[in-house]
Design an enzyme around this catalytic site. Structure first.
Site, short mmCIF file in Angstrom:
data_model
loop_
_atom_site.label_atom_id
_atom_site.label_comp_id
_atom_site.label_asym_id
_atom_site.label_seq_id
_atom_site.Cartn_x
_atom_site.Cartn_y
_atom_site.Cartn_z
CB SER A 99 -7.63 -15.33 4.29
OG SER A 99 -7.60 -15.59 5.53
CG ASN A 137 -6.14 -8.32 15.26
OD1 ASN A 137 -6.50 -9.25 14.29
ND2 ASN A 137 -6.70 -7.60 15.57
CB THR A 177 20.10 10.34 -25.49
OG1 THR A 177 20.50 11.18 -26.63
CG2 THR A 177 21.56 10.17 -24.78
CG HIS A 178 16.42 11.62 -27.05
ND1 HIS A 178 15.47 12.47 -26.17
CD2 HIS A 178 17.66 12.40 -26.58
CE1 HIS A 178 15.98 13.43 -25.55
NE2 HIS A 178 17.28 13.29 -26.01
CB SER A 198 5.69 -17.14 -35.71
OG SER A 198 4.53 -17.05 -36.29
CE LYS A 202 7.66 -12.83 -35.89
NZ LYS A 202 8.06 -11.52 -35.62
CG ASN A 222 8.61 -13.72 -32.30
OD1 ASN A 222 9.21 -13.09 -33.18
ND2 ASN A 222 7.53 -14.51 -32.62
CD GLU A 246 8.02 -9.89 -27.20
OE1 GLU A 246 6.69 -10.08 -27.50
OE2 GLU A 246 8.73 -10.63 -27.92
CE1 TYR A 280 -5.79 -7.53 10.61
CE2 TYR A 280 -8.23 -7.71 11.39
CZ TYR A 280 -7.13 -8.15 10.43
OH TYR A 280 -7.25 -9.11 9.47
CD GLN A 296 -8.96 -12.51 5.29
OE1 GLN A 296 -8.95 -12.57 6.41
NE2 GLN A 296 -9.83 -12.77 4.19
N1 ARG Z 1 -7.23 -13.76 8.41
C1 ARG Z 1 -6.98 -12.64 8.95
C2 ARG Z 1 -5.86 -11.51 8.03
O1 ARG Z 1 -5.15 -12.11 7.51
C3 ARG Z 1 -6.19 -12.64 10.19
C4 ARG Z 1 -6.65 -11.82 11.42
C5 ARG Z 1 -8.12 -11.62 11.87
N2 ARG Z 1 -8.46 -10.85 12.83
C6 ARG Z 1 -9.60 -10.48 12.84
N3 ARG Z 1 -9.85 -9.59 13.88
N4 ARG Z 1 -10.69 -10.61 12.24
O2 ARG Z 1 -5.68 -10.55 8.29
#
Ligand code: ARG
Length: 470
Positions: free
Chosen positions: A22, A110, A155-156, A277, A283, A285, A290, A317, A322
């Site tokens: 991550s 955690n 309205t509408h 455009s 145009k 726009n 949007e 956990y 993650q």
């Molecule tokens: N990268 C993990 C997260 O974002 C960190 C916690 C990982 N904990 C574990 N018990 N593997 O949640």
């Protein structure tokens, strides 16, 4: 180096490592992770787990890392790690040697990741609140500059009754002001410290969690270790507020897109927030609006992913958690940038008072007022409604407005028709003045609302938002 090697023989699958990392997403938490570590190492010192010299050494190491991250750009490139917490621990060991390994005492990723995420969320809320103040200020400015401009209210999407353009703008002011309150309310629940919860059961060392909470700027230490290591309601809640802000922005965008179509021509967008455009030379726009409308779909998607992620997760956990980061980071970034652009679109929006006023003479906007004038003269409302309805039907068939009818024609439907009723029919401005109740569109009421809104904006601007170490 992994943080959990001992139990394993060492053979892994690089594809799974890539699948599970991550760092590419959570490197954004690095400053929060460092701040938590800084406070935690001192807490370990106070608990007698680390000697003062060890605390000093680790603290200096963390300082070096902070310096590295701040000044070496891009600091994270080409440095594989499972996540940002692993990266910090590994780099710390390179900086200060094996003493770094003691930092991990009595804690888990955690409680660490939950703490870093909460610090991030607090900053995110401060940033969103600031951006919301910009939108609120832009709405009040528009409202003040054009405080007496009349327009058709719908309205509408059908013409309904005349209103003030400023009254219309203040409707959005109310929505965004409630959203801002929601952010503030959400902050109260974000403001709890997870650290010291350990992996799930609470740390085995004498960490003073209340003190640690104060050090990190949290309102209190979370009351339940199982809950706080696995709870991500705060993420879902913050994303809900973002999704609602985006829904409100999207409604505003939709209105302004319609108002800017030449057939209505109520507003003109500044060139800076429009595009042309490649094919049609004429145009102009409203792409800015949007995109705001389109991105509301994206933030709504982020909220639903988060709720789906939480549903059915057993305590405590699970690695699923993650997956909270991308939705939150992207939801917050998208909302914030949409707010910033929306404020600028509003600031530079040209309101065409002439077009708005001209449109109030079409669509029989005073029909209710004619009926109400008959009621004032003693007619039951249902009868007045019926009579005016038939008059409008006659006009529609003839493709004429009230102004083009002769007195005899109108008297077929409303025998009491006189100069006063004709005035009611032909002067939408007077209809505004009759809506003189709290919250109504009478100029007097709206001026009062503008003054109140100005005071709100001034108050919000004077409050300095909370800021964490980063
Ligand atoms: N990268 C993990 C997260 O974002 C960190 C916690 C990982 N904990 C574990 N018990 N593997 O949640």
């Amino acid at each position: 180096m992994k943080l959990w090697g001992g139990r394993f023989s060492g053979r892994g699958d690089p594809d799974f490592e890539r699948f599970s990392e991550s760092f590419s997403v959570d490197q954004r938490l690095v400053m929060y992770d460092l701040a938590v570590n800084q406070a935690y190492v001192r807490a370990l010192g106070r608990a007698g787990v680390l000697r003062p010299a060890e605390v000093r050494k680790i603290t200096r190491g963390l300082e070096t890392l902070r310096h590295y991250v701040t000044h070496r750009r891009p600091w994270a490139s080409g440095q594989p790690a499972e996540d940002v917490h692993t990266w910090v621990e590994n780099r710390l060991e390179r900086a200060v040697g094996v003493v770094a390994r003691k930092l991990r005492t009595g804690r888990s990723r955690n409680d660490l990741v939950a703490t870093a995420m909460r610090l991030y969320a607090k900053d995110a809320i401060a940033g969103l609140r600031e951006a919301m103040t910009g939108v609120l200020a832009a709405l009040v400015d528009q409202a003040r500059r054009h405080s007496s401009v009349i327009m058709p209210g719908y309205t509408h999407w059908q013409p309904a009754q005349p209103i003030l353009w400023s009254h219309y703008l203040l409707a959005y002011f109310e929505m965004f002001r409630r959203d801002r309150d929601r952010l503030e309310d959400c902050l109260r629940r974000v403001d709890e410290l997870p650290m010291g919860a350990g992996a799930l059961a609470g740390t085995g060392f004498a960490i003073d969690r209340e003190n640690l909470a104060r050090q990190l700027g949290f309102g209190r230490a979370a009351r339940n270790s199982l809950d706080v290591t696995s709870d991500r309601d705060f993420v879902a809640e913050l994303l809900f507020v973002c999704a609602l802000i985006m829904a409100h922005l999207s409604r505003l965008a939709e209105d302004l897109i319609m108002f800017s179509t030449p057939a209505l021509g109520f507003v003109e967008l500044a060139e800076a927030y429009s595009t042309g455009s490649s094919l049609m030379p004429q145009k102009k726009n409203p792409d800015s609006l949007e995109l705001i409308r389109g991105r509301s779909a994206r933030v709504l998607g982020r909220l639903t992913s988060m709720l789906a992620l939480l549903k059915g997760l057993p305590l405590a956990y699970n690695r699923d958690l993650q997956e909270d980061k991308e939705p939150l980071f992207d939801g917050v970034d998208t909302t914030r940038s949409a707010l910033v652009i929306a404020a600028r679109v509003l600031q530079t929006l040209h309101a065409r008072a002439d077009r708005m006023k001209a449109a109030t003479s079409e669509g029989f906007l005073t029909a209710t007022d004619i009926a109400e004038e008959l009621v004032r003269r003693g007619m039951p409302f249902s009868e007045a409604h019926e009579r005016v309805g038939r008059l409008v039907r006659y006009c529609a068939e003839q493709q004429r407005g009230f102004a083009q009818l002769s007195e005899t024609e109108v008297r077929q439907f409303i025998p009491q028709w006189d100069a006063r009723l004709r005035e009611v029919a032909l002067r939408p401005e007077a209809a505004l003045r009759r809506r003189d109740v709290t919250g109504g569109t009478a100029p007097r009421q709206v001026r009062r609302q503008i003054r109140a809104a100005e005071r709100t904006v001034a108050m919000l601007r004077s409050r300095v938002g909370h800021r964490n170490p980063v």
